[in-house]
Structures are given as C-alpha cells and as structure tokens.
Design a protein around this motif. Structure first.
Motif, PDB file in Angstrom:
ATOM      1  N   GLU A   1     -50.601  17.087  -7.734  1.00  0.00           N
ATOM      2  CA  GLU A   1     -50.091  16.052  -6.838  1.00  0.00           C
ATOM      3  C   GLU A   1     -49.019  15.213  -7.522  1.00  0.00           C
ATOM      4  O   GLU A   1     -47.992  14.874  -6.912  1.00  0.00           O
TER       5      GLU A   1
ATOM      6  N   ALA B   1     -49.223   5.040  -2.048  1.00  0.00           N
ATOM      7  CA  ALA B   1     -48.968   5.208  -0.615  1.00  0.00           C
ATOM      8  C   ALA B   1     -49.273   6.627  -0.155  1.00  0.00           C
ATOM      9  O   ALA B   1     -49.749   6.849   0.956  1.00  0.00           O
ATOM     10  N   CYS B   2     -49.008   7.608  -1.016  1.00  0.00           N
ATOM     11  CA  CYS B   2     -49.227   9.008  -0.650  1.00  0.00           C
ATOM     12  C   CYS B   2     -50.677   9.445  -0.835  1.00  0.00           C
ATOM     13  O   CYS B   2     -51.149  10.336  -0.119  1.00  0.00           O
ATOM     14  N   HIS B   3     -51.353   8.831  -1.785  1.00  0.00           N
ATOM     15  CA  HIS B   3     -52.704   9.270  -2.126  1.00  0.00           C
ATOM     16  C   HIS B   3     -53.628   9.206  -0.913  1.00  0.00           C
ATOM     17  O   HIS B   3     -53.703   8.200  -0.214  1.00  0.00           O
ATOM     18  N   GLY B   4     -54.310  10.297  -0.642  1.00  0.00           N
ATOM     19  CA  GLY B   4     -55.231  10.359   0.483  1.00  0.00           C
ATOM     20  C   GLY B   4     -54.591  10.728   1.797  1.00  0.00           C
ATOM     21  O   GLY B   4     -55.287  10.929   2.797  1.00  0.00           O
ATOM     22  N   GLN B   5     -53.253  10.823   1.821  1.00  0.00           N
ATOM     23  CA  GLN B   5     -52.544  11.203   3.039  1.00  0.00           C
ATOM     24  C   GLN B   5     -52.249  12.707   3.027  1.00  0.00           C
ATOM     25  O   GLN B   5     -52.139  13.315   1.961  1.00  0.00           O
ATOM     26  N   PRO B   6     -52.105  13.327   4.192  1.00  0.00           N
ATOM     27  CA  PRO B   6     -51.754  14.755   4.233  1.00  0.00           C
ATOM     28  C   PRO B   6     -50.463  15.029   3.467  1.00  0.00           C
ATOM     29  O   PRO B   6     -49.513  14.248   3.537  1.00  0.00           O
ATOM     30  N   ARG B   7     -50.440  16.121   2.734  1.00  0.00           N
ATOM     31  CA  ARG B   7     -49.256  16.445   1.923  1.00  0.00           C
ATOM     32  C   ARG B   7     -47.997  16.534   2.778  1.00  0.00           C
ATOM     33  O   ARG B   7     -46.893  16.256   2.300  1.00  0.00           O
TER      34      ARG B   7
ATOM     35  N   THR C   1     -47.012  14.633   4.968  1.00  0.00           N
ATOM     36  CA  THR C   1     -46.418  13.311   5.215  1.00  0.00           C
ATOM     37  C   THR C   1     -45.768  12.721   3.985  1.00  0.00           C
ATOM     38  O   THR C   1     -45.075  11.715   4.070  1.00  0.00           O
ATOM     39  N   TRP C   2     -46.004  13.333   2.814  1.00  0.00           N
ATOM     40  CA  TRP C   2     -45.502  12.741   1.569  1.00  0.00           C
ATOM     41  C   TRP C   2     -43.988  12.587   1.518  1.00  0.00           C
ATOM     42  O   TRP C   2     -43.505  11.544   1.067  1.00  0.00           O
TER      43      TRP C   2
ATOM     44  N   LEU D   1     -43.068   9.469   3.391  1.00  0.00           N
ATOM     45  CA  LEU D   1     -43.579   8.269   2.730  1.00  0.00           C
ATOM     46  C   LEU D   1     -42.760   7.927   1.493  1.00  0.00           C
ATOM     47  O   LEU D   1     -42.457   6.753   1.240  1.00  0.00           O
TER      48      LEU D   1
ATOM     49  N   ASP E   1     -59.319   6.280  -4.048  1.00  0.00           N
ATOM     50  CA  ASP E   1     -59.179   6.545  -2.622  1.00  0.00           C
ATOM     51  C   ASP E   1     -58.534   5.413  -1.839  1.00  0.00           C
ATOM     52  O   ASP E   1     -58.552   5.438  -0.602  1.00  0.00           O
TER      53      ASP E   1
END
Length: 307
Positions: free
Chosen positions: A25, A67-73, A75-76, A79, A261
């Motif tokens: 990641e 901001a990206c952590h825990g979000q679908p890849r 969407t990175w 973001l 998280d």
C-alpha cells in the motif's frame, strides 16, 4: 503462559515508514503522490515518508496515507490528487497568523497531540514531549484549516505559556460526545472517550482530570493506563487492582486497531503514568502486539498481587 497475551495479527508486513499501511500500500501511495505532483507541474524526489521538490520544499505522505487507509484502492488516485491540490493551494493561501491579535489567537488555539515521527519539520514548531513518540504542540483552529504554530507566531501571540494555557482551557470546554466503558477479563473495565472533534484525542493532555470530569474516575496511588490511538479517541484505565492485566491486554489490541483503522493516527501504544511521566508498555513487531512491562510497572503488579 505469562500474564499478558501476545496475539498475532494476521496482516501483511507493515511499511517501515508509513507504519499504518502495508509495504504494498505504501509503495502505491508513493507512486500516486509522484503522479499527482507531476499533474500539477512539479517534479519531486520521493522518499519513504515524504517528497521534495526542486525548491527544497518537503511534502509529507502521512496525511495522504491516512485519508486513503481503509478506503477502496480504486478511490486512492482521486483522494491523493485532492490532497495534493489542497496542499499546493494552501502554499498560495494567505498566512493564517498574519495580523492575528494575541486575543484572537488565544480564542482559536488548542493544545494538541501529534505523532512526532509524522512531522518532518518538527523543529520549526515549539513542542513538548507528552509520551514516547507523542508531542504536544499548539494548533490554530480556523473555519477552513487547522495549522500548527511556528516559533515566530507563538512569540507574536505572547509566548508559549499564555497560549498554552488558553489551548488547554479550550480543550476543557469541548463537549463529551460519547463515553464507552469496555469490560475486560478480571472484572475491570477500560474507558473510551470518542468524538468527532479533531481535538478529542488531545484531551488526553487533561488526564487525570479528564477521567474524573467525564466519568467520575479518580486516580489512585498507582496511576493509570492511557492510549491515544487517533485524534478522535482517548482510552484509559485507573490502576487499582489486578484487573489492570485484563485492561492492558484489551487496550493493547484496541490501540493498534484504532491506530491502523482511523483517520488521524497518533499512537498504537499503551502507556502507564508512573507518577512523573508516561512509560510505554507495548511494542508492535511484524504485526504482533507485544506487551513489554517496565521494571517499575512490574513492581506495581507485585504490590497489587500481594494485596
């Protein structure tokens, strides 16, 4: 089997610099950051936790990663582009400290906790150590942004002491949004204070008065356990008996999950107030929560066990 559990966490290897992301990641994030800066016309040299442009300006990756952590890849990319846009726009924005009167500064200042490792330019700002890895700074909270005071702005506002006193008082005025007692093995509990405010976690600076004010829990002779997983959570347990063993085990797992998280990670560790300062009682190695009591803490456990 010892007093404390050491439960393995089945995750990919954490990154060495952006510890709340896996290595894969973090590599993706670095590539996206490079691309986002290039789209804005800036070529940057990428380092493990920051990038540097031709003018020598440093851009940290910590907030973008949070901001990206825990979000679908998927969407990175969006973001990261939005994060870079805000960062570069802020560079062109007016200085929020320009023309700020000391009275206005005190009204909008909060004492706030930060993860020292996430601050590549910490030396530009006055701070105090709060616990291992955590520092206390002064933050100016305006409607559009929260900005850490640099040295010169603190001097212009009258110095650290009056500004810090105002920042602590503003923390005390925050409402208590949610309070959750969590039962643990051995008959005890630990308490979680949750809130939407970005300053909720920093209310740890108010301990032990915070626990007394919001939960009626007063400190005894053996201090308390504390964790501040992220900017929206404070967790504590007053040490009175051997229920502290279950509390420490429970808090150790909770702190790591809350750190990994949530937005605004602060610390994955549990600390113990020994009467003078905070001692760190946990480590995270290769995804494993490891409890490592200090000699002083073990001495307290012996006293409690003896009755």
């Amino acid at each position: 089997m010892g007093l404390f559990s050491r439960k393995p966490k089945e995750t990919a290897r954490p990154d060495g610099a952006l510890t709340f992301l896996t290595e894969a990641e973090a590599q993706q994030l670095r590539g996206l950051m490079r691309e986002a800066f290039a789209e804005r016309g800036l070529e940057v040299v990428v380092h493990p936790d920051h990038a540097v442009d031709a003018a020598g300006r440093r851009f940290g990756f910590w907030n973008a990663g949070a901001a990206c952590h825990g979000q679908p890849r998927s969407t990175w990319p969006g973001l990261v582009r939005e994060h870079v846009r805000r960062v570069l726009d802020d560079l062109d924005a007016p200085d929020p400290f320009q023309g700020l009167s000391p009275d206005d500064a005190r009204r909008s200042t909060y004492a706030r906790l930060y993860d020292l490792a996430s601050l590549p330019t910490a030396e530009h700002h006055p701070y105090r150590e709060f616990a291992p890895g955590l520092v206390e700074m002064l933050a100016l909270d305006l409607p559009e942004t929260v900005t850490v005071f640099p040295h010169e702005a603190v001097s212009a506002a009258g110095g650290w002491e009056p500004l810090h006193a105002a920042g602590v008082e503003n923390l005390r005025r925050l409402p208590t949004e949610e309070l959750v007692p969590v039962p643990v093995d051995g008959g005890g509990t630990f308490t979680i204070l949750l809130g939407d405010s970005v300053h909720t976690g920093s209310r740890a600076l108010l301990m032990p008065g915070l626990a007394a004010d919001v939960a009626g829990e007063t400190a005894g002779a053996h201090g308390w356990l504390l964790s501040v997983p992220n900017r929206h959570q404070v967790v504590w347990h007053m040490v009175r008996d051997m229920s502290v063993v279950g509390a420490l085990n429970g808090m150790a797992g909770f702190a790591v999950r809350g750190y990994e998280d949530a937005v605004g990670p602060l610390s994955p560790h549990v600390y113990w107030w020994d009467g003078q300062h905070y001692e760190q009682l946990t480590q995270v190695h290769d995804g494993r929560i490891v409890i490592q009591p200090t000699e002083r803490f073990l001495a307290v456990l012996e006293q409690l066990a003896a009755g």
